[in-house]
Design an enzyme around this catalytic site. Structure first.
Site, mmCIF file in Angstrom:
data_model
loop_
_atom_site.group_PDB
_atom_site.id
_atom_site.type_symbol
_atom_site.label_atom_id
_atom_site.label_comp_id
_atom_site.label_asym_id
_atom_site.label_seq_id
_atom_site.Cartn_x
_atom_site.Cartn_y
_atom_site.Cartn_z
ATOM 1 N N CYS A 2 33.479 40.497 38.164
ATOM 2 C CA CYS A 2 34.252 40.504 37.278
ATOM 3 C C CYS A 2 33.874 41.960 37.363
ATOM 4 O O CYS A 2 33.248 42.982 37.777
ATOM 5 C CB CYS A 2 33.573 40.503 35.575
ATOM 6 N N LYS A 595 34.617 40.236 46.760
ATOM 7 C CA LYS A 595 34.333 40.776 47.142
ATOM 8 C C LYS A 595 32.990 41.606 47.063
ATOM 9 O O LYS A 595 32.191 41.527 47.946
ATOM 10 C CB LYS A 595 35.082 42.343 47.414
HETATM 11 C C1 F6R Z 1 32.103 37.603 53.729
HETATM 12 C C2 F6R Z 1 30.993 38.939 52.837
HETATM 13 C C3 F6R Z 1 29.886 38.726 52.032
HETATM 14 C C4 F6R Z 1 29.429 39.652 52.043
HETATM 15 C C5 F6R Z 1 27.961 39.748 50.926
HETATM 16 C C6 F6R Z 1 27.609 40.235 51.186
HETATM 17 O O1 F6R Z 1 32.489 38.445 54.748
HETATM 18 O O2 F6R Z 1 31.555 39.606 52.835
HETATM 19 O O3 F6R Z 1 29.204 37.593 52.793
HETATM 20 O O4 F6R Z 1 28.841 40.318 53.137
HETATM 21 O O5 F6R Z 1 28.728 38.828 50.147
HETATM 22 O O6 F6R Z 1 27.999 41.738 50.142
HETATM 23 P P1 F6R Z 1 27.281 43.059 49.582
HETATM 24 O O7 F6R Z 1 27.394 43.753 51.796
HETATM 25 O O8 F6R Z 1 28.360 43.556 49.069
HETATM 26 O O9 F6R Z 1 26.127 42.820 49.888
#
Ligand code: F6R
Length: 600
Positions: A2, A595
């Site tokens: 969130c 994201k």
């Molecule tokens: C897929 C994607 C996710 C992130 C994962 C880790 O395209 O973006 O698999 O790689 O959730 O996120 P971070 O890198 O922000 O720790």
């Protein structure tokens, strides 16, 4: 998960809050809501789905009557997606939003009879609990302190209490930052967004209770001063320019951000590497940790460290590492990879290894993130803000960081010669131009292949050695943005089981660089063709043999070991993008995803 926002005193607080919530949609978009503070009442508006729905609903309210606002965009954890479970939770005296999970909410719900038993949301339980405490204690500050002592979990709360006209911020685990100028205050779960408003910022620390009343700000948990740091304004990453989607824009940005990253590493970051890092890399073992795409970057890094250094290296999924016993006898260095620096699984794994006194590096795109504050050393990726939910440019910048790091360690420990070191750095320096041409040349091919993939029901990706994690990432990209069923396998494993999946309705993409494994991987593709499976062979080799139902794909540029992941991943990103475009999915915000995954 969130996203949360709060604003006190602004001429346009509703529009600004909506604008910030739109930028926070990457943290979830199941439902959204705002509470506006009027002189004598709190007005709350909620909607299901994206912020545009909330925007429509809130159109009739003009900013001029309000002194403050809090807002929330939700990624559902406890309680189904409906209007009731949307934040803020409010009554005539209290309104609050939360990012995170209150782990002991059932205990609290069972203990206090005033809390309705049908409630599903941990935040709604927290709301009723705080409301109960506000009735019990005359002083709202005391109620807030008791609330904080009782609740367990990782969370950030923004709370407004009408009785004393005060704004409270609470943090444990989940990020929340505050910026201010004179009597105007902005609060947000993503500090980079705040740079558009003020350039002085305070990142709350775990256990903080910050109270803002009538323009005065103080901490209730201790007497320490709130010291604001500089937070300079960055370019606008939310402008899509000529591109239809952020994902396509970010794919095209890769040559530029990789060039910036390589320039910075070459010119300043790795100068005096030995003096800075010798001690850190004087270890028995190296473990690379991440989730999703970042984990695939870890796997690629494992191949780099394995080739260029003599360190015992492995990769771990952050969500699994925490449940393993780890030894504190041997000296281990953990390198965490995270675009956001906020992924809860990765953050928790980082905190876990710290208990065993192991050293840590965080490679991240978010320099003001929670992981940066936890790790011993930060290595930035300079990919700039990535808005599309599917990671593209952050992934390749992570790989570039790992490539540089492994070369530096290999050189420092005299595992690779100076000549080999220089040769590989030269390849990395030439990469941006090579990739720019690749994106241009491969785009029509990606469109063609995307149409071919639409003829099958499932798509598999295979590769050996460093091409194996590339295959996994290709598969993840395809499934997350297009919802097509897809898996990635090590090429040599197909015959041990997965080949049973192959029939005429499947497509297998074989990642087959022109190296010592080329013939073996080609045989794997032929074994698939022999069972009527369709295949696409991505390679730089001029092929003499041709597998039965192989697609004719023009040669990719000639690769070396170190640039293989870039040369093969970008075509896979383009194929996924154009396939999803044909499918008509929500490419930048695919269903069920967010994201930044700030829940475990
Ligand atoms: C897929 C994607 C996710 C992130 C994962 C880790 O395209 O973006 O698999 O790689 O959730 O996120 P971070 O890198 O922000 O720790």
């Amino acid at each position: 998960m969130c996203g949360i926002v709060g604003i006190l005193k602004s001429n346009s607080l509703k529009n600004e809050a909506i604008d910030i919530l739109k930028k926070l949609e990457y943290r979830g978009y199941d439902s959204a809501g705002i509470s506006l503070f009027e002189k004598n009442r709190i007005r709350t508006i909620k909607s299901i789905g994206k912020i545009s729905e909330l925007e429509k609903k809130s159109k009739k309210f003009s900013d001029k009557n309000f002194t403050g606002i809090i807002g929330h965009t939700r990624w559902a954890t406890h309680g189904i997606v409906n209007r009731n479970n949307a934040h803020p939770f409010s009554d005539e005296n209290l309104t609050l939003v939360c990012n995170g999970i209150i782990e002991n909410y059932l205990k609290i719900q069972n203990r206090y009879i005033d809390i309705p038993s049908h409630i599903q949301s941990d935040t709604e339980v927290s709301f009723y609990f705080l409301s109960y405490l506000l009735n019990k204690y005359k002083n709202p500050d005391e109620a807030i302190k008791t609330f904080l002592k009782t609740i367990k979990g990782n969370y950030a709360f923004v709370i407004f209490i009408k009785k004393n006209n005060s704004f409270y911020l609470l943090k444990n685990g989940s990020p929340i930052s505050l910026s201010h100028k004179n009597k105007s205050f902005y609060v947000c779960s993503d500090s980079s967004i705040l740079s558009n408003y003020h350039n002085k910022i305070y990142h709350l620390k775990d256990g903080d209770i910050v109270k803002i009343n009538n323009g005065n700000i103080k901490k209730l948990n201790n007497n320490s001063k709130i010291s604001f740091e500089d937070n300079s304004v960055s370019q606008n990453p939310y402008d899509k320019g000529k591109f239809q989607h952020y994902m396509l824009k970010e794919i095209h940005e890769q040559p530029k951000v990789l060039k910036d990253t390589q320039l910075i590493y070459g010119s300043e970051f790795f100068i005096d590497f030995k003096a800075k890092f010798e001690n850190l890399f004087n270890v028995d073992k190296l473990v690379l940790v991440g989730c999703g795409t970042a984990y695939h970057a870890c796997m690629i890094g494992e191949y780099y460290f394995n080739k260029f250094t003599n360190l015992d290296v492995s990769s771990e999924l952050a969500s699994e590492l925490r449940y393993k016993n780890i030894s504190n006898n041997n000296k281990t260095l953990y390198i965490f990879i995270s675009q956001s620096g906020e992924t809860m699984d990765t953050l928790m794994a980082l905190k876990y290894i710290k208990k065993y006194k192991h050293r840590s590096i965080i490679i991240t795109n978010s320099l003001q993130s929670s992981m940066v504050r936890e790790a011993d050393v930060t290595i930035p990726t300079y990919a700039q803000k990535e808005v599309g939910v599917a990671s593209t440019k952050a992934f390749t910048c992570q790989i570039l960081s790992l490539a540089n790091l492994s070369l530096e360690v290999g050189k420092m420990n005299k595992v690779i010669s100076h000549i080999d070191y220089k040769k590989n750095i030269k390849i990395l320096n030439l990469l941006p131009v090579k990739l720019k041409n690749l994106i241009k040349d491969f785009t029509p091919i990606a469109k063609y292949l995307a149409k071919k993939i639409s003829l099958v029901n499932s798509c598999y990706f295979i590769g050996r050695n460093i091409s194996y994690p590339i295959a996994l990432e290709g598969s993840l990209k395809l499934k997350e943005i297009s919802y097509m069923h897809s898996e990635g396998f090590p090429g040599g494993e197909m015959k041990h089981g997965p080949i049973a999946l192959i029939d005429k309705d499947t497509m297998t993409v074989c990642i087959n660089p022109n190296n010592e494994l080329y013939e073996k991987s080609l045989s794997n593709a032929q074994e698939i063709s022999a069972r009527n499976g369709k295949t696409i062979i991505l390679t730089s080799a001029k092929r003499t043999k041709k597998a039965g139902t192989e697609m004719k794909v023009p040669n990719l540029p000639k690769e070396n070991f170190i640039d293989t992941p870039f040369i093969y991943s970008i075509p896979l990103q383009l194929i996924s993008y154009y396939f999803a475009l044909n499918e008509g999915t929500d490419i930048d915000q695919p269903r069920n995803l967010a994201k930044s995954v700030t829940v475990e």
